[in-house]
Write a protein that holds these residues in place. Structure first.
Motif, PDB file in Angstrom:
ATOM      1  N   UNK A 129       0.892  -1.285  -0.088  1.00 14.44           N
ATOM      2  CA  UNK A 129      -0.056   0.017   0.021  1.00 14.44           C
ATOM      3  C   UNK A 129       0.719   1.082   0.129  1.00 14.44           C
ATOM      4  N   UNK A 130       0.188   2.478  -0.201  1.00 13.69           N
ATOM      5  CA  UNK A 130       1.051   3.687  -0.166  1.00 13.69           C
ATOM      6  C   UNK A 130       1.760   3.831   1.015  1.00 13.69           C
ATOM      7  N   UNK A 131       1.116   3.874   2.094  1.00 13.84           N
ATOM      8  CA  UNK A 131       1.468   3.916   3.441  1.00 13.84           C
ATOM      9  C   UNK A 131       2.657   2.966   3.785  1.00 13.84           C
ATOM     10  N   UNK A 132       2.485   1.799   3.560  1.00 15.70           N
ATOM     11  CA  UNK A 132       3.532   0.918   3.793  1.00 15.70           C
ATOM     12  C   UNK A 132       4.933   0.962   2.892  1.00 15.70           C
ATOM     13  N   UNK A 154      -3.113   8.291   5.567  1.00 13.72           N
ATOM     14  CA  UNK A 154      -3.530   8.408   7.035  1.00 13.72           C
ATOM     15  C   UNK A 154      -2.230   8.474   7.785  1.00 13.72           C
ATOM     16  N   UNK A 155      -1.636   9.756   7.857  1.00 18.90           N
ATOM     17  CA  UNK A 155      -0.202   9.861   8.376  1.00 18.90           C
ATOM     18  C   UNK A 155      -0.289   9.771   9.804  1.00 18.90           C
ATOM     19  N   UNK A 156      -1.174  10.095  10.439  1.00 20.16           N
ATOM     20  CA  UNK A 156      -1.254   9.553  11.880  1.00 20.16           C
ATOM     21  C   UNK A 156      -1.206   8.061  12.275  1.00 20.16           C
ATOM     22  N   UNK A 157      -2.055   7.420  11.506  1.00 22.16           N
ATOM     23  CA  UNK A 157      -1.856   5.837  11.558  1.00 22.16           C
ATOM     24  C   UNK A 157      -0.557   5.479  11.249  1.00 22.16           C
ATOM     25  N   UNK A 158      -0.075   5.824  10.000  1.00 19.19           N
ATOM     26  CA  UNK A 158       1.346   5.318   9.785  1.00 19.19           C
ATOM     27  C   UNK A 158       2.434   5.745  10.733  1.00 19.19           C
ATOM     28  N   UNK A 159       2.351   6.743  11.543  1.00 19.48           N
ATOM     29  CA  UNK A 159       3.233   7.133  12.280  1.00 19.48           C
ATOM     30  C   UNK A 159       3.167   6.236  13.503  1.00 19.48           C
ATOM     31  N   UNK A 160       1.885   5.953  13.990  1.00 20.16           N
ATOM     32  CA  UNK A 160       1.520   5.294  15.098  1.00 20.16           C
ATOM     33  C   UNK A 160       2.167   3.836  15.001  1.00 20.16           C
ATOM     34  N   UNK A 173       6.273  -0.469  16.024  1.00 18.94           N
ATOM     35  CA  UNK A 173       7.101  -1.283  15.392  1.00 18.94           C
ATOM     36  C   UNK A 173       8.602  -1.008  15.405  1.00 18.94           C
ATOM     37  N   UNK A 174       8.774  -0.007  16.296  1.00 16.19           N
ATOM     38  CA  UNK A 174      10.456   0.553  16.570  1.00 16.19           C
ATOM     39  C   UNK A 174      10.751   1.454  15.346  1.00 16.19           C
ATOM     40  N   UNK A 175       9.991   2.010  14.243  1.00 17.77           N
ATOM     41  CA  UNK A 175      10.549   2.505  13.288  1.00 17.77           C
ATOM     42  C   UNK A 175      10.213   4.015  12.994  1.00 17.77           C
ATOM     43  N   UNK A 176       9.670   4.524  14.065  1.00 15.22           N
ATOM     44  CA  UNK A 176       9.152   5.903  14.305  1.00 15.22           C
ATOM     45  C   UNK A 176      10.116   6.800  13.777  1.00 15.22           C
ATOM     46  N   UNK A 177      11.366   6.710  14.113  1.00 16.48           N
ATOM     47  CA  UNK A 177      12.348   7.515  13.901  1.00 16.48           C
ATOM     48  C   UNK A 177      12.793   7.394  12.414  1.00 16.48           C
ATOM     49  N   UNK A 178      12.796   6.352  12.246  1.00 13.21           N
ATOM     50  CA  UNK A 178      13.283   6.226  10.646  1.00 13.21           C
ATOM     51  C   UNK A 178      12.140   6.778   9.630  1.00 13.21           C
ATOM     52  N   UNK A 179      10.859   6.820   9.988  1.00 14.49           N
ATOM     53  CA  UNK A 179       9.922   7.436   9.178  1.00 14.49           C
ATOM     54  C   UNK A 179      10.076   9.050   9.255  1.00 14.49           C
ATOM     55  N   UNK A 180      10.329   9.269  10.532  1.00 14.39           N
ATOM     56  CA  UNK A 180      10.575  10.968  10.790  1.00 14.39           C
ATOM     57  C   UNK A 180      11.854  11.525   9.825  1.00 14.39           C
ATOM     58  N   UNK A 181      12.759  10.566  10.014  1.00 16.20           N
ATOM     59  CA  UNK A 181      13.981  11.139   9.290  1.00 16.20           C
ATOM     60  C   UNK A 181      13.803  10.989   7.843  1.00 16.20           C
ATOM     61  N   UNK A 182      13.151  10.230   7.120  1.00 10.47           N
ATOM     62  CA  UNK A 182      13.072  10.094   5.847  1.00 10.47           C
ATOM     63  C   UNK A 182      12.091  11.597   5.172  1.00 10.47           C
ATOM     64  N   UNK A 183      11.148  11.721   5.872  1.00 14.29           N
ATOM     65  CA  UNK A 183      10.392  12.783   5.458  1.00 14.29           C
ATOM     66  C   UNK A 183      11.198  14.460   5.767  1.00 14.29           C
ATOM     67  N   UNK A 225       2.753  14.788  10.532  1.00 19.33           N
ATOM     68  CA  UNK A 225       4.112  14.326  11.096  1.00 19.33           C
ATOM     69  C   UNK A 225       4.983  15.255  11.779  1.00 19.33           C
ATOM     70  N   UNK A 226       4.640  16.456  11.414  1.00 15.06           N
ATOM     71  CA  UNK A 226       5.548  17.617  11.592  1.00 15.06           C
ATOM     72  C   UNK A 226       5.662  17.704  13.123  1.00 15.06           C
ATOM     73  N   UNK A 227       4.681  17.800  13.996  1.00 17.90           N
ATOM     74  CA  UNK A 227       5.031  17.690  15.442  1.00 17.90           C
ATOM     75  C   UNK A 227       6.037  16.718  15.884  1.00 17.90           C
ATOM     76  N   UNK A 228       5.763  15.600  15.610  1.00 17.20           N
ATOM     77  CA  UNK A 228       6.643  14.399  15.989  1.00 17.20           C
ATOM     78  C   UNK A 228       8.125  14.639  15.536  1.00 17.20           C
TER      79      UNK A 228
END
Length: 406
Positions: free
Chosen positions: A228-231, A265-271, A276-286, A301-304
């Protein structure tokens, strides 16, 4: 844009500025004017092309220059970029045809596949052929289907680049989460995965959920199952972090998703990523897409991103490596340190550190062929090779280089 860290940003050359402007997914009037201004200045065009080749974005460079500043580009550079673009369009068509053929053969064998990266991204994230370069074909399978998949690929002329004993091959399988095979003519490489990352990275992805959310995308007129797009966004961030974001094309992929996929759904994606322990990886990419390609971080995602105290220094580290093509090769210790900083939870940090220190990889199993009864010796071999022999070898190289220079 990202909040300034107070530290000076790495100094960028006009050549890299031009490449970054051409790689932005949003080509607004300000970007077009920036490209025109840069091409009217004094440029080392050989360096521009060298950087584009290194970061595998020659297609984007060719397209943007052809549309915005064709008259300013030296004729020999235009010809070289045009020839490279034409070659890559043919190559992309060949690889896409091969991916669709393998997908059909695997489906006939009753093997479920989920293709990602490569032709899927080229077809869905970019506006025309030849804009995204890729070198191999990646797809996900279910782990029980590994042997049947290898049989199908073998029937299509694919074989491993190196062969190990069954016991050593089984050990590599437990670690790697994928196989690397090359077609007999050497023209195509395929990577069947049963995990999206190797065990050493210690990322516990919910693969069952990724399979459930899979969608069909049209690739060259044929439906192909993919994430999916989010995955896809999360997988790109994990892959980028695994490779230390060493190529600009990976940032381009993520910037294109942020620019196009407004339904995520960026909120759901970040959650889910954080779970799964990948939150920082997601934040760094964007954050990198924001800093390098001026593609704003999705508002959800901006606040996180803003409250993650590690992001700014990680962005600077990646930016410095991208903007300093002559910088020395990073040591294993720096690479491991970068990946350790990507982990947020103590348990993930400890698992990553332990597996990094002790887990043998294929390269270690290829160093020496031990009997099956002595496989446990690959663990001390791995430590001795990476923590003692390799640093000494690098030190000897630097010393010899300094001696010759003196």
């Amino acid at each position: 844009m990202l909040v300034s860290t107070g530290a000076a940003r790495p100094r960028q050359s006009a050549e890299l500025d031009l490449l970054l402007a051409c790689a932005r997914p949003l080509q607004d009037s300000a970007t077009r004017e920036r490209i025109e201004a840069l091409t009217h200045g004094v440029l080392d065009w050989t360096l521009v092309v060298t950087l584009a080749l290194r970061h595998e974005v020659t297609g984007l460079l060719h397209w943007r220059l052809d549309g915005h500043a064709n008259a300013q580009v030296p004729p020999e550079i235009r010809q070289a970029l045009s020839a490279k673009h034409a070659w890559w369009c043919r190559r992309e068509s060949q690889l896409t045809d091969e991916a669709l053929r393998l997908a059909r053969d695997l489906e006939r064998a009753g093997i479920e596949t989920l293709f990602f990266k490569g032709p899927v991204l080229a077809a869905t994230l970019y506006d025309r052929p030849g804009l995204r370069q890729f070198g191999d074909l990646d797809f996900l399978i279910h782990e029980p289907d590994i042997d049947r998949t290898l049989d199908v690929l073998s029937g299509n002329g694919y074989s491993p680049a190196t062969r190990l004993s069954p016991a050593r091959e089984a050990a590599v399988r437990r670690y790697s989460g994928q196989y690397n095979l090359v077609r007999d003519d050497g023209q195509v490489a395929v990577e069947p995965h049963w995990r999206f990352s190797h065990a050493m990275l210690a990322v516990a992805l919910d693969h069952d959920a990724i399979w459930r959310r899979a969608v069909e995308r049209i690739v060259d007129g044929v439906p192909l199952r993919t994430a999916s797009e989010a995955d896809t966004a999360l997988l790109l961030c994990i892959h980028g972090c695994k490779e230390e974001w060493g190529k600009l094309k990976w940032v381009c992929d993520l910037a294109s998703i942020a620019h196009r996929e407004t339904a995520i759904d960026w909120h759901a994606l970040h959650r889910d990523a954080a779970r799964q322990g990948c939150g920082r990886m997601l934040r760094l990419g964007f954050a990198l897409a924001d800093r390098l390609l001026q593609t704003p971080v999705p508002e959800a995602l901006r606040p996180a991103v803003d409250v993650d105290g590690a992001i700014a220094s990680l962005v600077e580290s990646v930016e410095r490596s991208l903007t300093c093509p002559g910088s020395p090769k990073r040591t294993n210790f720096k690479i491991y340190g970068f990946k350790l900083r990507m982990r947020e939870r103590l348990g993930d940090k400890l698992r990553y550190a332990a597996r990094t220190l002790f887990t043998p990889r294929r390269a270690h199993y290829e160093l020496v062929a031990l009997p099956d009864a002595l496989l446990f010796l690959y663990y001390p071999i791995r430590i001795a090779h990476d923590c003692l022999m390799l640093p000494l070898w690098l030190l000897a190289k630097r010393t010899a280089r300094a001696f010759r220079a003196g």
